[in-house]
Enzyme design. Structure first.
Site, mmCIF file in Angstrom:
data_model
loop_
_atom_site.group_PDB
_atom_site.id
_atom_site.type_symbol
_atom_site.label_atom_id
_atom_site.label_comp_id
_atom_site.label_asym_id
_atom_site.label_seq_id
_atom_site.Cartn_x
_atom_site.Cartn_y
_atom_site.Cartn_z
ATOM 1 N NE ARG A 1 10.252 -19.595 -3.946
ATOM 2 C CZ ARG A 1 11.383 -19.087 -3.504
ATOM 3 N NH1 ARG A 1 11.369 -17.976 -2.784
ATOM 4 N NH2 ARG A 1 12.528 -19.667 -3.747
ATOM 5 C CE1 TYR B 1 7.006 -20.255 -12.893
ATOM 6 C CE2 TYR B 1 7.704 -20.144 -10.611
ATOM 7 C CZ TYR B 1 7.833 -20.660 -11.883
ATOM 8 O OH TYR B 1 8.775 -21.606 -12.129
ATOM 9 C CE LYS C 1 8.902 -24.224 -1.640
ATOM 10 N NZ LYS C 1 10.018 -23.900 -2.464
ATOM 11 C CG HIS D 1 12.995 -25.164 1.531
ATOM 12 N ND1 HIS D 1 13.895 -24.309 0.949
ATOM 13 C CD2 HIS D 1 12.231 -25.646 0.512
ATOM 14 C CE1 HIS D 1 13.701 -24.278 -0.361
ATOM 15 N NE2 HIS D 1 12.703 -25.070 -0.649
ATOM 16 C CB SER E 1 14.622 -22.467 -4.415
ATOM 17 O OG SER E 1 13.646 -22.330 -3.414
ATOM 18 C CB CYS F 1 20.623 -25.914 -4.045
ATOM 19 S SG CYS F 1 21.033 -24.161 -4.058
ATOM 20 C CE LYS G 1 14.253 -28.314 -1.460
ATOM 21 N NZ LYS G 1 14.766 -27.045 -2.020
ATOM 22 C CG ASP H 1 10.184 -27.761 -2.192
ATOM 23 O OD1 ASP H 1 11.345 -27.328 -2.113
ATOM 24 O OD2 ASP H 1 9.193 -27.019 -2.310
ATOM 25 N NE ARG I 1 10.800 -24.188 -10.304
ATOM 26 C CZ ARG I 1 11.327 -24.393 -9.095
ATOM 27 N NH1 ARG I 1 11.107 -25.515 -8.442
ATOM 28 N NH2 ARG I 1 12.097 -23.490 -8.538
HETATM 29 O O1 SAT Z 1 8.177 -21.389 -6.780
HETATM 30 S S1 SAT Z 1 8.351 -22.405 -5.727
HETATM 31 O O2 SAT Z 1 8.494 -21.780 -4.434
HETATM 32 O O3 SAT Z 1 7.201 -23.287 -5.706
HETATM 33 C C1 SAT Z 1 9.728 -23.360 -6.054
HETATM 34 C C2 SAT Z 1 10.886 -22.987 -5.219
HETATM 35 O O4 SAT Z 1 11.348 -21.851 -5.247
HETATM 36 O O5 SAT Z 1 11.395 -23.854 -4.501
HETATM 37 MN MN MN Z 2 11.703 -25.293 -2.615
#
Ligand code: SAT
Ligand code: MN
Length: 594
Positions: free
Chosen positions: A82, A210, A219, A239, A261, A263, A265, A290, A379
């Site tokens: 991101r 991405y 998001k 979140h 993000s 960490c 989850k 998430d 990912r």
């Molecule tokens: O890139 S994403 O926002 O989908 C994944 C994340 O940062 O939690």
């Molecule tokens: Mn996330």
């Protein structure tokens, strides 16, 4: 997009919804695609898309025996996370976006984006992707339509959302939907923007393919736009993962937990309890990893749905030790992004614990001198239904009742393993002053401490002061709100090593949390909240040093007094929209710490 031009000759629409047809026609007139494809979400459509992406190299098939129907996608090396510095909330009033967001005036943002989108789909297919965030028949769910020129985005949206004909039918019934326009453009970081227009319920994203930049249901919609809608409509878009913990007595409690993000989850949502717990009959059920949408039910409790239908999980660190459920989920029908591959064409990443990388995430022969084999933010995209611990309740349109809310960050020092907030207001403060070290999920330096209230710093679609006020507003007569906790799995000792084993052992902390909810576990009050009394949190079978126990289960009042000073300074940056009650609660705690 101003001028309304006639429909394209190949404009063959499956819907009579004028607002949708009109928007698609305007978008096509602006972006000039060669073809328009309305996605129905069918297996045949997906198979055709996958075949097309295989043919043009967008997707590389992985070893079909060990990983049937699994694919590798390599994104542009400059497009792997991101981009918070290029993400904007474009409200009419700058203050409504708040100091927590980058802001641009809607007129300026539209002019900029119209120029970028102008003709950008020439030679490409424009996909129209109707999707529903949440179970298709849930009153808590909300719909959107993403227009994109990326078949990779379409394939991911099909996994991550309820996408296609059923979503379109709901959109037709409701007449309203979030509009998301996306183009990969030239993948030029200088021509990359992710714009949100909450007042128009629309999103425009250009120049990235991405994850959170491009899968607009995630998001952009389910957090930034939804948080705005949630404030207007009296609910919360957070979140948070959602996990169900079933006790040996067969009673299941649901916990919603907010972590930044990357960490853990996904790991917590799919936790496998330690052997002793399993033998005693404890079970863990995954609802979401998430995002969590919650709303007060008729009984005053908060009911939550996972708006997503899949997991976009961080690959590195996922192993048979850390997350066996994730590993089991991704053995078929999975899209891997930016992982490495082994010589026998299986996906590989640091921390997998088996195999060797032959090719790195950029497609080069693996050479440690080039850095990690898999990108740290690589990912997997997989349907939630493939997860062995997926909860049947995740499909319940009414959602699941939340017994506890847990906040947590990545804190090497200061913050103990777990503590409980005194009441809802204190709980909101605990969430509001969360801090965490940055991770590879966003571009920029990793490991830098920053305030990340409620793990929403990159995702709250409006002013943090208003957001905290909205949270406080749930404390109404008759409300049966969850208890609020804070955890820290990431505390380190003087030697730089983690003091708490984490992963499955976090079950011990969840057990204490649920016992607190039921009023059966002992706690010791401190200025910052209630910590487990000695013996109240099960440490049987763990060998924690005296140093670890001191750090994990006690507080250093001098350091916390300094922390509450810093917290005060941070809260002041939110200006006069900061609810007074929060600052009062902070000041009281600061005074009590002396
Ligand atoms: O890139 S994403 O926002 O989908 C994944 C994340 O940062 O939690
Ligand atoms: Mn996330």
């Amino acid at each position: 997009m101003n001028a309304v031009t006639p429909l394209q000759p190949n404009f063959d629409t499956p819907t009579r919804l004028e607002a949708l047809n009109d928007w698609v026609a305007r978008t096509a007139a602006l972006t000039r695609p060669d073809r328009i494809h309305w996605c129905d979400g069918s297996d045949a459509e997906n198979a055709a898309l996958l075949a097309r992406m295989q043919a043009d190299g967008t997707l590389l098939p992985l070893d079909g025996e060990a990983y049937p129907n699994c694919w590798l996608h390599r994104s542009d090396p400059s497009d792997v996370a991101r981009v918070e510095h290029l993400t904007f909330v474009c409200t009419r009033e700058r203050d409504d976006a708040g100091p927590n967001n980058h802001w641009m005036a809607p007129g300026d943002a539209h002019a900029k984006m119209d120029a970028l989108f102008d003709g950008c789909m020439r030679g490409r297919t424009m996909y129209v992707v109707p999707y529903c965030m949440g179970p298709i028949d849930s009153p808590l769910a909300r719909c959107g339509v993403e227009i994109t020129d990326s078949p990779y985005v379409v394939a991911n949206m099909r996994i991550m959302t309820r996408m296609g004909a059923a979503a379109l039918a709901r959109i037709e019934r409701e007449g309203t939907f979030v509009r998301g326009l996306h183009s990969t453009g030239e993948l030029d970081p200088d021509r990359r923007f992710i714009m949100h227009f909450p007042e128009e319920l629309s999103i425009q994203s250009y120049g990235s393919g991405y994850g959170g930049n491009a899968l607009l249901g995630k998001k952009c919609h389910a957090l930034r736009i939804a948080s705005w809608q949630a404030r207007q409509e009296g609910w919360l878009a957070e979140h948070m993962l959602i996990v169900g913990i079933e006790s040996p007595q067969g009673e299941t409690h649901y916990i919603a937990a907010a972590f930044p993000s990357a960490c853990g989850k996904t790991n917590l949502a799919m936790l496998i309890p330690p052997q002793g717990y399993r033998e005693a009959g404890w079970k863990v059920w995954t609802v979401g990893d998430d995002i969590c949408w919650m709303r007060p039910g008729a009984d005053g409790r908060l009911y939550a749905i996972n708006p997503e239908a899949g997991f976009f999980g961080v690959a590195p660190g996922t192993s048979a030790q850390s997350n066996p459920n994730a590993l089991a989920s991704i053995r078929h029908d999975t899209i891997f992004t930016n992982v490495a591959v082994t010589a026998d064409n299986r996906p590989w990443w640091e921390g997998l614990g088996e195999g060797e990388p032959a090719t790195d995430w950029q497609g080069r022969p693996y050479d440690p001198a080039n850095g990690p084999a898999a990108h740290p933010n690589s990912r997997f995209t997989v349907s939630a239904k493939q997860c062995p611990s997926y909860s049947p309740e995740a499909e319940n349109p009414a959602g699941v009742p939340i017994s506890a809310i847990v906040f947590g960050g990545r804190r090497a020092s200061l913050v103990p393993l777990v503590f409980e907030a005194r009441d809802w207001t204190h709980g909101v403060l605990v969430g509001a002053v969360m801090g965490s070290e940055t991770t590879a999920a966003a571009t920029g330096a990793v490991g830098v401490m920053r305030p990340d209230p409620m793990a929403m710093k990159p995702f709250c679609g409006y002013h943090y002061g208003d957001y905290f006020a909205h949270w406080l507003s749930f404390d109404q007569p008759g409300a049966k709100l969850p208890k609020v906790f804070h955890v820290n799995w990431f505390r380190k000792g003087d030697d730089g090593k983690f003091l708490w084993p984490g992963y499955g052992e976090n079950m011990r902390v969840l057990e204490w949390i649920l016992a607190r909810v039921q009023g059966t576990a002992a706690a010791t009050q401190t200025e910052i909240g209630a910590l487990p009394s000695a013996g109240a949190l099960n440490l049987d079978g763990l060998s924690l040093s005296a140093e670890a126990k001191q750090a994990l289960f006690a507080i250093d009042r001098t350091q916390w007094a300094e922390e509450f000073g810093r917290i005060g300074e941070y809260l002041q940056t939110l200006g006069d929209r900061l609810p007074e009650k929060l600052e009062q609660t902070r000041a009281e705690i600061a005074r009590s710490l002396g």
